[in-house]
Design an enzyme around this catalytic site. Sequence first.
Site, short mmCIF file in Angstrom:
data_model
loop_
_atom_site.label_atom_id
_atom_site.label_comp_id
_atom_site.label_asym_id
_atom_site.label_seq_id
_atom_site.Cartn_x
_atom_site.Cartn_y
_atom_site.Cartn_z
N ASP A 31 78.46 77.15 51.03
CA ASP A 31 79.00 75.81 50.74
C ASP A 31 78.64 74.85 51.86
OD1 ASP A 31 80.06 77.02 48.57
OD2 ASP A 31 82.18 76.68 49.10
N GLU A 111 76.92 83.76 18.61
CA GLU A 111 77.40 83.14 19.85
C GLU A 111 78.91 82.95 19.83
OE1 GLU A 111 75.69 78.97 19.31
OE2 GLU A 111 73.95 80.25 18.87
N LYS A 113 82.32 81.20 19.77
CA LYS A 113 82.72 79.85 19.35
C LYS A 113 83.65 79.32 20.42
CE LYS A 113 84.23 77.25 15.33
NZ LYS A 113 85.32 76.44 15.89
N ASP A 115 86.12 77.17 22.59
CA ASP A 115 87.25 76.35 22.18
C ASP A 115 87.31 75.10 23.05
OD1 ASP A 115 89.31 75.67 20.61
OD2 ASP A 115 90.76 77.06 21.47
N ARG A 134 82.04 63.98 19.29
CA ARG A 134 81.70 64.14 17.88
C ARG A 134 82.40 63.08 17.01
NH1 ARG A 134 84.05 66.81 13.60
NH2 ARG A 134 82.58 67.39 11.99
N GLU A 171 79.13 72.38 23.61
CA GLU A 171 80.59 72.33 23.76
C GLU A 171 80.97 72.04 25.20
OE1 GLU A 171 81.96 72.64 20.89
OE2 GLU A 171 84.02 73.35 21.08
N TYR A 223 74.29 74.30 22.33
CA TYR A 223 74.10 75.19 21.17
C TYR A 223 73.39 74.50 20.00
CZ TYR A 223 78.56 73.06 19.75
OH TYR A 223 79.56 72.18 19.45
N LYS A 289 74.19 81.89 13.30
CA LYS A 289 73.22 80.92 12.77
C LYS A 289 71.95 81.67 12.42
CE LYS A 289 75.09 77.57 15.95
NZ LYS A 289 75.00 77.03 17.30
N LYS A 313 86.31 83.39 12.32
CA LYS A 313 87.49 83.14 13.16
C LYS A 313 88.13 84.45 13.54
CE LYS A 313 87.75 78.63 13.10
NZ LYS A 313 88.96 77.93 13.28
N CYS A 407 128.83 72.31 16.65
CA CYS A 407 127.55 71.90 17.24
C CYS A 407 127.57 72.17 18.75
CB CYS A 407 127.33 70.41 16.97
SG CYS A 407 125.95 69.73 17.90
N CYS A 410 127.80 68.62 20.67
CA CYS A 410 128.91 67.66 20.61
C CYS A 410 130.20 68.27 20.06
CB CYS A 410 128.52 66.44 19.77
SG CYS A 410 128.38 66.81 18.02
N CYS A 425 124.62 69.52 12.03
CA CYS A 425 125.75 69.01 12.80
C CYS A 425 126.26 67.77 12.07
CB CYS A 425 125.26 68.64 14.21
SG CYS A 425 126.31 67.43 15.04
N CYS A 431 126.77 62.50 18.12
CA CYS A 431 126.17 63.65 18.78
C CYS A 431 125.06 63.19 19.73
CB CYS A 431 125.59 64.60 17.73
SG CYS A 431 124.69 65.99 18.45
S1 IVH Z 1 77.29 74.83 15.94
C1 IVH Z 1 75.87 72.19 12.54
N1 IVH Z 1 77.89 76.56 17.82
O1 IVH Z 1 82.80 74.44 16.43
C2 IVH Z 1 76.55 73.18 13.38
N2 IVH Z 1 79.55 75.00 17.14
O2 IVH Z 1 83.74 74.17 13.68
C3 IVH Z 1 77.34 72.58 14.48
N3 IVH Z 1 81.65 75.16 18.39
O3 IVH Z 1 82.26 70.98 16.13
C4 IVH Z 1 78.14 73.45 15.30
N4 IVH Z 1 81.04 76.80 19.72
O4 IVH Z 1 82.80 71.92 18.47
C5 IVH Z 1 78.33 75.53 17.06
N5 IVH Z 1 78.29 78.10 19.52
C6 IVH Z 1 78.71 77.08 18.76
C7 IVH Z 1 80.00 76.54 18.90
C8 IVH Z 1 80.38 75.50 18.06
C9 IVH Z 1 82.00 75.96 19.40
C10 IVH Z 1 82.52 74.14 17.77
C11 IVH Z 1 81.92 72.74 17.74
C12 IVH Z 1 81.93 72.33 16.30
C13 IVH Z 1 82.95 73.24 15.72
C14 IVH Z 1 82.69 73.46 14.25
#
Ligand code: IVH
Length: 459
Positions: A31, A111, A113, A115, A134, A171, A223, A289, A313, A407, A410, A425, A431
């Site tokens: 650093d 990949e 997803k 959050d 977005r 993201e 992504y 994808k 999911k 309650c 009160c 209540c 209250c």
């Molecule tokens: S691709 C046309 N890849 O998920 C495809 N989205 O539910 C566009 N997200 O708005 C999305 N990780 O915010 C893609 N590896 C990933 C992602 C991802 C998170 C989110 C993104 C998107 C939402 C869609």
Amino acid sequence: MTPSENILQLREQISRHNYAYYVDDNPLISDAQYDDLYQQLVKLEQAHPELITSDSPTQRVGDQPLAGFVSVTHAVPMFSLSNAFNQADLESFQKANLKLLPTLNTTYSAEPKMDGLAINLRYQNGLLSQATTRGDGTTGEDVTHNIRTINSIPLKLNGSDWPAVLEVRGEVFMSKKTFQRLNQQQLENADKPFANPRNAAAGTLRQLDPRIAAKRQLSFYVYGWGEVSSEWPLPELYSSVIEQFKQWGLPTNPDADVVAGAQGMQTYYDELRLKRPDLPYEIDGIVYKLNEIVSHKVLGFTAKAPRWAIARKFPAEEVWTELLGIEIQVGRTGALTPVARLKPVAVGGVIVSNATLHNLDEITRKDVRIGDTVIVRRAGDVIPEVVGPVLTHRPDDTQLFTMPQACPECGSEVIKEHDKAVYRCSGGLYCPAQRKRALQHFVSRKAFDIQGLGDKLIV
Ligand code: IVH
């Protein structure tokens, strides 16, 4: 070496070390050495202000807050994803695509997803020129001032073989570690902690003052892409595009992989679910994808989402903890809601110590008793709930819950409405709890929207 050459060299070194530190998580110098390089650059730029350019690492954080956000229409709309909840959904997704395109190559990029929030980064002639959220997919907000503070995002792309206009998408998120540190600070400063890393990231991007974002340290993984000028020969494979982005210095997710067919998707899912608790960031599923870009063109989009991608999911996270007690909350209209007081437990990335039990009927139906070990579930932003007791772990001395007849706030009589699950209540505005909630409601955005009279002032 001329000052100008020296400055260029220092900038290049600093950006290389930024990548090693923030993306590879593998610093190549200490650093102190990094700070030394940075200070050398600061001094040279002070001596030669005419040589300061906006892609210099010293120019990441502007010192003036913005007056407001500007709306930006996306050159290419930002789509959402359709969801799959189990392996059968993924198989139908693949089958439907095979029907539309019988020669489909069913190799996928798999990949995590992330959050966080989807962001579009526009590079013009290799320089970061604009970053937008977005929004509704068609129009987002300009958040360039905050995005520039993210050290892992290059202000200037490596090399020179990039197209003149390049929009990349990815993201923005907050790592679990940064989130914990931020919430600790929030508590120390008597500020409200954030519910989860996603909210923290969203709250950070919504700031007008970039100095706040700079302190909070967001992260980014690329992504996808938006507008790209036509001179660039788009590779045949999605995974090669992402690899090219990496060469240009953009951070890519090291946990992504290429998998074959429905079986490959399932194996990746099983492995990532096991890895999930140890990942440095929060995820809510997996995105698959099709890897051959030609298939994206053939399959196209539905109104909302591409046909060539799908999000699987994860089920809501469930944990066990102890039900310490059940307290009553009195709402605006006097309804009594039982709230579970839990032994604090981490679920879905946050510490949970309260959960809703909805009403007495629910408690009876689920047979939840004070002292039970209970299953607590939390899905995304949803309020945590008690799913039910773990009967094999029920101690002998559990206590049944009963609704109070007076309650707790009160002392007024509690009335059960005929044929309804709700207990109320009868105190009305006598209250204090009802008074407080009624006032909170009156000034809220849903009602009279009186700004500056927030929950903190109404006690
Ligand atoms: S691709 C046309 N890849 O998920 C495809 N989205 O539910 C566009 N997200 O708005 C999305 N990780 O915010 C893609 N590896 C990933 C992602 C991802 C998170 C989110 C993104 C998107 C939402 C869609």
